[in-house]
Design an enzyme around this catalytic site. Sequence first.
Site, PDB file in Angstrom:
ATOM      1  CG  HIS A   5      -2.232  -0.786   0.785  1.00 50.99           C
ATOM      2  ND1 HIS A   5      -2.167  -1.950   0.074  1.00 50.99           N
ATOM      3  CD2 HIS A   5      -3.541  -0.525   0.959  1.00 50.99           C
ATOM      4  CE1 HIS A   5      -3.400  -2.393  -0.145  1.00 50.99           C
ATOM      5  NE2 HIS A   5      -4.254  -1.532   0.375  1.00 50.99           N
ATOM      6  CG  ASP A  50      -7.162   7.470   9.563  1.00 46.76           C
ATOM      7  OD1 ASP A  50      -7.073   7.469  10.806  1.00 46.76           O
ATOM      8  OD2 ASP A  50      -7.058   8.493   8.873  1.00 46.76           O
ATOM      9  CD  GLU A  59      -7.912  10.801  11.915  1.00 49.26           C
ATOM     10  OE1 GLU A  59      -8.442  11.064  10.810  1.00 49.26           O
ATOM     11  OE2 GLU A  59      -7.194   9.797  12.097  1.00 49.26           O
TER      12      GLU A  59
HETATM   13  P1  FAD Z   1       4.274  -1.695   1.995  1.00 47.52           P
HETATM   14  O1  FAD Z   1       3.730  -0.629   1.164  1.00 47.52           O
HETATM   15  O2  FAD Z   1       4.275  -3.053   1.429  1.00 47.52           O
HETATM   16  O3  FAD Z   1       5.748  -1.298   2.471  1.00 47.52           O
HETATM   17  C1  FAD Z   1       6.059   0.000   2.932  1.00 47.52           C
HETATM   18  C2  FAD Z   1       7.561   0.166   3.149  1.00 47.52           C
HETATM   19  O4  FAD Z   1       7.938  -0.594   4.271  1.00 47.52           O
HETATM   20  C3  FAD Z   1       8.418  -0.350   2.006  1.00 47.52           C
HETATM   21  O5  FAD Z   1       9.599   0.392   1.941  1.00 47.52           O
HETATM   22  C4  FAD Z   1       8.704  -1.769   2.410  1.00 47.52           C
HETATM   23  O6  FAD Z   1       9.894  -2.252   1.817  1.00 47.52           O
HETATM   24  C5  FAD Z   1       8.811  -1.633   3.899  1.00 47.52           C
HETATM   25  N1  FAD Z   1       8.364  -2.826   4.611  1.00 47.52           N
HETATM   26  C6  FAD Z   1       7.219  -3.522   4.445  1.00 47.52           C
HETATM   27  N2  FAD Z   1       7.170  -4.542   5.332  1.00 47.52           N
HETATM   28  C7  FAD Z   1       8.294  -4.453   6.058  1.00 47.52           C
HETATM   29  C8  FAD Z   1       8.834  -5.199   7.134  1.00 47.52           C
HETATM   30  N3  FAD Z   1       8.191  -6.254   7.640  1.00 47.52           N
HETATM   31  N4  FAD Z   1      10.023  -4.822   7.638  1.00 47.52           N
HETATM   32  C9  FAD Z   1      10.708  -3.767   7.160  1.00 47.52           C
HETATM   33  N5  FAD Z   1      10.237  -3.028   6.147  1.00 47.52           N
HETATM   34  C10 FAD Z   1       9.057  -3.366   5.605  1.00 47.52           C
HETATM   35  N6  FAD Z   1      -0.539   5.510   7.290  1.00 47.52           N
HETATM   36  C11 FAD Z   1      -0.700   6.050   8.503  1.00 47.52           C
HETATM   37  O7  FAD Z   1       0.250   6.234   9.238  1.00 47.52           O
HETATM   38  N7  FAD Z   1      -1.949   6.403   8.946  1.00 47.52           N
HETATM   39  C12 FAD Z   1      -3.064   6.178   8.212  1.00 47.52           C
HETATM   40  O8  FAD Z   1      -4.161   6.483   8.656  1.00 47.52           O
HETATM   41  C13 FAD Z   1      -2.921   5.590   6.946  1.00 47.52           C
HETATM   42  N8  FAD Z   1      -3.997   5.321   6.190  1.00 47.52           N
HETATM   43  C14 FAD Z   1      -3.837   4.720   4.987  1.00 47.52           C
HETATM   44  C15 FAD Z   1      -4.960   4.400   4.231  1.00 47.52           C
HETATM   45  C16 FAD Z   1      -4.841   3.773   3.014  1.00 47.52           C
HETATM   46  C17 FAD Z   1      -6.068   3.438   2.216  1.00 47.52           C
HETATM   47  C18 FAD Z   1      -3.542   3.477   2.503  1.00 47.52           C
HETATM   48  C19 FAD Z   1      -3.377   2.853   1.179  1.00 47.52           C
HETATM   49  C20 FAD Z   1      -2.414   3.796   3.249  1.00 47.52           C
HETATM   50  C21 FAD Z   1      -2.552   4.422   4.493  1.00 47.52           C
HETATM   51  N9  FAD Z   1      -1.449   4.744   5.276  1.00 47.52           N
HETATM   52  C22 FAD Z   1      -1.616   5.285   6.503  1.00 47.52           C
HETATM   53  C23 FAD Z   1      -0.083   4.587   4.756  1.00 47.52           C
HETATM   54  C24 FAD Z   1       0.527   3.262   5.120  1.00 47.52           C
HETATM   55  O9  FAD Z   1       0.979   3.263   6.448  1.00 47.52           O
HETATM   56  C25 FAD Z   1       1.716   3.034   4.212  1.00 47.52           C
HETATM   57  O10 FAD Z   1       1.280   3.078   2.879  1.00 47.52           O
HETATM   58  C26 FAD Z   1       2.383   1.718   4.471  1.00 47.52           C
HETATM   59  O11 FAD Z   1       3.541   1.687   3.668  1.00 47.52           O
HETATM   60  C27 FAD Z   1       1.478   0.623   4.058  1.00 47.52           C
HETATM   61  O12 FAD Z   1       1.857  -0.555   4.617  1.00 47.52           O
HETATM   62  P2  FAD Z   1       2.026  -1.897   3.784  1.00 47.52           P
HETATM   63  O13 FAD Z   1       1.902  -2.927   4.795  1.00 47.52           O
HETATM   64  O14 FAD Z   1       1.169  -2.000   2.606  1.00 47.52           O
HETATM   65  O15 FAD Z   1       3.555  -1.700   3.391  1.00 47.52           O
END
Ligand code: FAD
Length: 526
Positions: A99, A164, A275
């Site tokens: 994400h 969120d 918020e």
């Molecule tokens: P990924 O996108 O897969 O990875 C993110 C980064 O972390 C990459 O660099 C990846 O290499 C690294 N990574 C992933 N897993 C690990 C691991 N286990 N160890 C070390 N590094 C790792 N963020 C907020 O803070 N608050 C919010 O309210 C919020 N709302 C959101 C709502 C939506 C609909 C979306 C799409 C995103 C939102 N986000 C929010 C952002 C979210 O925290 C980031 O997009 C985060 O990167 C998503 O996590 P993911 O698990 O999909 O990680």
Amino acid sequence: SKLFSANQNHQKIFSPPPPPQQQQQDSNPHAAFDTLDLDGHFSYQNTAHAARDFGNRFFFRPAAVLHPSSVSDIAATVKHVYEMGPLSGLTVAARGHGHSLQGQSQADGGIVVNMESLTRRPSQGHLRGGGGGGRYVDVSGGELWIDVLKETLKHGLAPKSWTDYLHLTVGGTLSNGGISGQAFRHGPQINNVQQLEVVTGKGEVVTCSEKQNAELFFSVLGGLGQFGIITRARISLEPAPNMVRWIRVLYSDFSKFSTDQEHLISLDESFDYIEGFVIINRTGLLNNWRSSFHPKDPVQASQFVSDGKTLYCLEVAKYYNSHHDDAETIDMQIQGLLSKLHFITSTLFVSEVPYLGFLDRVHVAEMKLREQGLWEVPHPWLCLFIPGSKMDQFASQVFGSIVTDSSNGPILIYALNQSRWNNNIKRTSLVIPREDVIYHVSFLASAVPSSTGKDGLDYILARNQQILDYSSGAGIGLKQYLPHYTTQEDWKGHFGPKWEVFQKRKSTYDPLAILAPGHRIFKRQY
Ligand code: FAD
């Protein structure tokens, strides 16, 4: 064969031709990884999924995807890449739920580790009770927060700080920070972690905490995946409520809105969630795609006329437990808090929802958008932290003239008070302005594919740039959250005084710059 053809591409750009030993490996590329004794497996074919993310704008295809079944699968893979030495040119990206917005969990021609396959390991979801602050859960880094919540609720417990949206992984949000309406009190999610298990860029498995390998612990928290792959996290828990009074009130005056937010976040006894969002030039005042807020009095809500004014919606919630708490007492507490606020009096909208539904509110909206094919579109998001002292100035220019409507997506705005957080936040890699009160402002736009109008990608990206240019010219001193830069100079500017430490940590824990290449902070060492 993809593994090594990708390397050859890199070598063309950055390094001299490979020595004979390397060329020999190229003739049978998979052999390099086939020798590893893994519980899980590599996939060299179906890799397209790992070249996408929520942003839908960056697509870098990996050479292989590792589906680990154990921590040692990840450690063995990273160690192997590390030991292959500089000439392999391979990088490794952990992929949570993908994400990210600009390819941060992708690895161009490298290896993507599908962290979600690690959640199947038997030791996951380990809960410890105990009084006071002793309650925690041990979860896999690839676990989705929604599953952590469902599991802990079975024991009447829940994590304290959220995002969120809960269909994100523990490792993914801890690599960024993890903020939502509870952070004013508990700090970001990285402020509520007791211990981590990490695979470093050398392939070592290290347990770390404030007391044990503390430098690695703080590096990894908010560390954009640069120092290690989080394979397990110990998350602090609190007793869970089961119901939520969810309240929205409107303001037409920004300074009243921000004064009230800052008042609420300063109180010891306040709401449990605070918020807000901005509504510019649009109808559908109370709702937006991120939530499914249904006020008890929908007629009153629909009768409110905004006259096209810019409005600020304060969104707060009070948690309670319907088995233990007295409804009248809760109402009195809410009334007491609301009576000190300065919103437009006819605009008090209240909804009553179960705790799980409240925390998972964005998922309900996701399902609706998916049905309409509006989820997998480009998302040119811009997320910022603004110093509290500059918030009025920022708001008057940005909401007054740069952003002329908010129909491309919600614009969140809420205040946080760092002085209430654990002081250790300063030792993490998270970058935030140096003032106690800061605002989180997020422009969460969706672009209509191939539109060249105001709802198109180019228009929204130009608007985001205008916001950044204005802020830089006016000396706002903002910091990007979920930061994205294309040059190391810009990254240095982002980290400011933290850059030197960040760089030093990188050379200690990932000296070949193998990990999380998608941020483009460090170049893989050849
Ligand atoms: P990924 O996108 O897969 O990875 C993110 C980064 O972390 C990459 O660099 C990846 O290499 C690294 N990574 C992933 N897993 C690990 C691991 N286990 N160890 C070390 N590094 C790792 N963020 C907020 O803070 N608050 C919010 O309210 C919020 N709302 C959101 C709502 C939506 C609909 C979306 C799409 C995103 C939102 N986000 C929010 C952002 C979210 O925290 C980031 O997009 C985060 O990167 C998503 O996590 P993911 O698990 O999909 O990680």
